[in-house]
Design a protein around this motif. Structure first.
Motif, mmCIF file in Angstrom:
data_model
loop_
_atom_site.group_PDB
_atom_site.id
_atom_site.type_symbol
_atom_site.label_atom_id
_atom_site.label_comp_id
_atom_site.label_asym_id
_atom_site.label_seq_id
_atom_site.Cartn_x
_atom_site.Cartn_y
_atom_site.Cartn_z
ATOM 1 N N ALA A 198 20.328 -5.185 -8.325
ATOM 2 C CA ALA A 198 20.686 -6.485 -7.755
ATOM 3 C C ALA A 198 19.831 -6.792 -6.538
ATOM 4 O O ALA A 198 19.420 -7.939 -6.318
ATOM 5 N N SER A 199 19.533 -5.787 -5.734
ATOM 6 C CA SER A 199 18.701 -5.989 -4.547
ATOM 7 C C SER A 199 17.299 -6.442 -4.936
ATOM 8 O O SER A 199 16.744 -7.378 -4.338
ATOM 9 N N GLU A 200 16.711 -5.797 -5.928
ATOM 10 C CA GLU A 200 15.365 -6.179 -6.374
ATOM 11 C C GLU A 200 15.370 -7.593 -6.944
ATOM 12 O O GLU A 200 14.404 -8.348 -6.750
ATOM 13 N N GLN A 201 16.439 -7.970 -7.639
ATOM 14 C CA GLN A 201 16.511 -9.320 -8.181
ATOM 15 C C GLN A 201 16.591 -10.362 -7.068
ATOM 16 O O GLN A 201 16.042 -11.457 -7.193
ATOM 17 N N LYS A 202 17.259 -10.025 -5.978
ATOM 18 C CA LYS A 202 17.320 -10.952 -4.849
ATOM 19 C C LYS A 202 15.932 -11.144 -4.223
ATOM 20 O O LYS A 202 15.603 -12.218 -3.733
ATOM 21 N N ARG A 203 15.130 -10.083 -4.257
ATOM 22 C CA ARG A 203 13.770 -10.199 -3.734
ATOM 23 C C ARG A 203 12.941 -11.172 -4.559
ATOM 24 O O ARG A 203 12.045 -11.843 -4.041
ATOM 25 N N ILE A 204 13.240 -11.258 -5.859
ATOM 26 C CA ILE A 204 12.528 -12.227 -6.708
ATOM 27 C C ILE A 204 12.809 -13.643 -6.240
ATOM 28 O O ILE A 204 11.912 -14.499 -6.208
ATOM 29 N N GLU A 205 14.068 -13.924 -5.872
ATOM 30 C CA GLU A 205 14.416 -15.255 -5.374
ATOM 31 C C GLU A 205 13.637 -15.576 -4.090
ATOM 32 O O GLU A 205 13.230 -16.718 -3.868
ATOM 33 N N PRO A 265 22.784 -0.291 3.290
ATOM 34 C CA PRO A 265 22.400 -0.518 4.692
ATOM 35 C C PRO A 265 20.902 -0.682 4.899
ATOM 36 O O PRO A 265 20.464 -1.563 5.652
ATOM 37 N N SER A 266 20.078 0.132 4.230
ATOM 38 C CA SER A 266 18.629 0.025 4.415
ATOM 39 C C SER A 266 18.085 -1.257 3.799
ATOM 40 O O SER A 266 17.178 -1.900 4.357
ATOM 41 N N GLU A 267 18.635 -1.669 2.650
ATOM 42 C CA GLU A 267 18.191 -2.917 2.012
ATOM 43 C C GLU A 267 18.583 -4.125 2.854
ATOM 44 O O GLU A 267 17.832 -5.102 2.950
ATOM 45 N N LYS A 268 19.761 -4.056 3.472
ATOM 46 C CA LYS A 268 20.193 -5.133 4.352
ATOM 47 C C LYS A 268 19.266 -5.247 5.560
ATOM 48 O O LYS A 268 18.898 -6.354 5.968
ATOM 49 N N ALA A 269 18.866 -4.108 6.109
ATOM 50 C CA ALA A 269 17.949 -4.113 7.250
ATOM 51 C C ALA A 269 16.612 -4.749 6.873
ATOM 52 O O ALA A 269 16.031 -5.513 7.659
ATOM 53 N N ASP A 270 16.128 -4.467 5.657
ATOM 54 C CA ASP A 270 14.874 -5.066 5.193
ATOM 55 C C ASP A 270 15.002 -6.582 5.062
ATOM 56 O O ASP A 270 14.076 -7.324 5.408
ATOM 57 N N LEU A 271 16.149 -7.036 4.563
ATOM 58 C CA LEU A 271 16.364 -8.478 4.419
ATOM 59 C C LEU A 271 16.393 -9.165 5.784
ATOM 60 O O LEU A 271 15.802 -10.234 5.963
ATOM 61 N N LEU A 272 17.049 -8.558 6.744
ATOM 62 C CA LEU A 272 17.121 -9.153 8.073
ATOM 63 C C LEU A 272 15.738 -9.231 8.714
ATOM 64 O O LEU A 272 15.420 -10.188 9.421
ATOM 65 N N ASP A 327 25.984 7.250 6.634
ATOM 66 C CA ASP A 327 24.586 7.597 6.379
ATOM 67 C C ASP A 327 24.432 8.393 5.090
ATOM 68 O O ASP A 327 23.505 8.143 4.294
ATOM 69 N N ASP A 328 25.342 9.343 4.868
ATOM 70 C CA ASP A 328 25.268 10.168 3.651
ATOM 71 C C ASP A 328 25.475 9.313 2.406
ATOM 72 O O ASP A 328 24.752 9.451 1.414
ATOM 73 N N ILE A 329 26.471 8.429 2.461
ATOM 74 C CA ILE A 329 26.750 7.567 1.305
ATOM 75 C C ILE A 329 25.589 6.621 1.055
ATOM 76 O O ILE A 329 25.165 6.407 -0.087
ATOM 77 N N GLY A 330 25.044 6.039 2.129
ATOM 78 C CA GLY A 330 23.910 5.127 1.989
ATOM 79 C C GLY A 330 22.713 5.793 1.341
ATOM 80 O O GLY A 330 22.044 5.206 0.482
ATOM 81 N N ARG A 331 22.428 7.029 1.724
ATOM 82 C CA ARG A 331 21.292 7.746 1.132
ATOM 83 C C ARG A 331 21.515 8.016 -0.350
ATOM 84 O O ARG A 331 20.599 7.889 -1.168
#
Length: 504
Positions: free
Chosen positions: A143-150, A173-180, A494-498
């Motif tokens: 889903a994150s990669e598809q949002k990047r297409i938009e 969390p890391s994908e959200k940081a990239d979007l911001l 952090d553990d869950i995010g990784r």
């Protein structure tokens, strides 16, 4: 008006029985990220749809780049540089990333993208650090990669004003940081962004200014540096909402639901890989993961919409374990398994039926309301009215068509119907998606109450705050596999995010 990208004055929009926007005025400055806050039904999405050309206003004026305009379609909006980045990407799943990005562009090739267009797209990915394989088919992407297409679709069409509607949903969390980071770069490069969110912390992480809407009206606009979370909350709801501790049971009961070595294929791709889970009575088992990692297919298999290629599903019904792997969906629902679907429009309601009709779908009423073939409609209406009040569904009446409700109120309608059926096993897939803080808190309390009464609840959510707040145990899924299971005491963000973004 030279520094204004958008100025909306006195915007009014009515639907049958509902005034969604009531004399709304709003300004977006060049170079800023303007956050739009408001509870469900506040009118945020309606205003954004008007600016994006999806809805027409009933009255009011809109100025873009200092010029008065009429936006009658998304094409009109795009000509003005306005692009709505939807919460759910609108893509052709069988086509590649590159083909989706350039579809409809005059400068693209007739059959395949030209070398020049390909180079342009690759240049945008590098300039804005958008990491995605442009030759990959969309159906293989998260889903994150598809949002990047938009985002790429917006950039290649020279959009200068982006509207983000709850875009951080389903991101790690890391994908959200990239979007911001992308948002800041776009705004500081001469663009402007309207960012619709329900998450208070995101206002302060990325916003320059914030506008609060309530009951279809603007109740305040502030510099983010000059306002507090408590003040914004009070403006959103007309009252302060204080966080409270959520009670937990220390010991779950017997196993009520079991998934044993489940495999699910989709178009030859193994999207669920050997999943095994036990779900106990009096327990909320949270399933955390980035969207597109097998959650949807797992849930569809659990509820009977999809058949597994291998493995078994068992449920404890009337004190005995029953193999329900091959049982139809209707059998599972009648046996005490309830389901809150992720896709509220396609699977949760019938849009052209009334609120009352949607509430009573599959619902058990008291004997004085329904006896044999006799239906006491006045009793049913009274019970439905009580349910609407209990779950705070914002609707002028029970006779309004469900499609006219806001997304959040549609979700409340579904949750009301499923909770009132008093299930022994509940499968909740993103149950608070799109809900404001007050409604989310209410749903959380209802889930806890059901859990404390002995229900076994599988909570599939892309909101890590929700998973950590509600779950007694947390399982992490990535690429269709369970990567780890933690007690709530052991779980660390952090553990869950990784684990969520772990590659095979």
């Amino acid at each position: 008006m030279n520094n204004l990208a958008i100025k909306a004055v006195g915007i009014t929009k009515r639907f049958p029985g509902v005034t969604a926007n009531d004399n709304v005025s709003f300004e977006l400055r060049v170079g800023e990220i303007h956050v739009l806050l408001g509870e469900n039904g506040a009118g945020k999405t309606t205003l954004m749809n008007i600016l994006a050309g999806l809805y027409s206003k009933d009255s009011g004026e809109i100025y873009v780049w200092g010029q008065k305009v009429e936006i009658k379609s998304p094409q009109d909006a795009l000509k003005l540089g306005i692009y709505l980045v939807p919460q759910t990407p609108k893509l052709v799943r069988s086509m590649t990333v590159l083909e989706n990005v350039v579809i409809g562009l005059k400068k693209a090739g007739i059959i395949l993208p030209t070398r020049k267009v390909r180079d342009l797209v690759e240049g945008l990915t590098k300039s804005y650090h958008i990491i995605v394989d442009i030759d990959a088919p969309v159906y293989r992407l998260s889903a994150s990669e598809q949002k990047r297409i938009e985002l790429l679709k917006a950039l290649i069409r020279h959009a200068r004003i982006l509207i983000f509607d709850e875009l951080t949903t389903s991101l790690s969390p890391s994908e959200k940081a990239d979007l911001l980071k992308f948002m800041r770069k776009f705004a500081r490069s001469g663009g402007a962004i309207i960012f619709v969110t329900h998450k208070m912390h995101e206002v302060f992480e990325v916003g320059d200014r914030v506008t609060v809407m309530r009951n279809g009206r603007v109740v305040g606009t502030f510099d983010v540096s000059e306002v507090t979370p408590d003040k914004l909350t009070e403006l959103m709801f007309g009252k302060s909402i204080k966080p409270e501790s959520i009670p937990r049971l220390t010991k779950p009961g017997d196993v009520m639901f079991r998934i044993d070595n489940l495999w699910v294929d989709l178009d030859g791709y193994k999207c669920v890989r050997g999943v095994s889970l036990d779900l106990h009575s009096g327990e909320i088992l949270g399933l955390a993961g980035v969207a597109g990692n097998g959650q949807k297919e797992l849930v569809e298999t659990i509820i009977g919409i999809r058949q597994p290629s291998k493995g078994k599903i068992y449920a404890k019904l009337n004190g005995k374990f029953v193999d329900i792997t091959d049982k139809p969906t209707i059998w599972r629902l009648k046996s005490g398994i309830s389901y809150i679907p992720e896709d509220r429009i396609r699977q949760g309601i019938i849009p052209d039926m009334t609120v009352m009709e949607n509430v009573i779908l599959g619902f058990r009423f008291s004997e004085d309301a329904i006896s044999g073939l006799l239906i006491n409609w006045s009793k049913i209406k009274a019970q439905v009215s009580e349910i609407i009040k209990k779950y705070e569904i914002a609707t002028p009446s029970a006779d309004v068509l469900a499609k006219y409700l806001s997304g959040g109120n549609i979700q409340k309608l579904i949750i009301a119907r499923e909770f009132e059926s008093k299930p022994t096993i509940l499968i909740a897939f993103n149950p608070t998606l799109g809900l404001d803080a007050s409604s989310t808190r209410y749903i959380w309390e209802m889930l806890i109450e059901m859990r404390n009464k002995g229900a076994a609840i599988l909570l599939i959510s892309e909101d890590l705050d929700e998973i950590l707040s509600l779950s007694d145990r947390i399982a992490v899924i990535s690429e269709g596999e369970i990567r780890g299971i933690f007690s709530r005491e052991e779980a660390r963000l952090d553990d869950i995010g990784r684990l969520m973004v772990r590659a095979k």
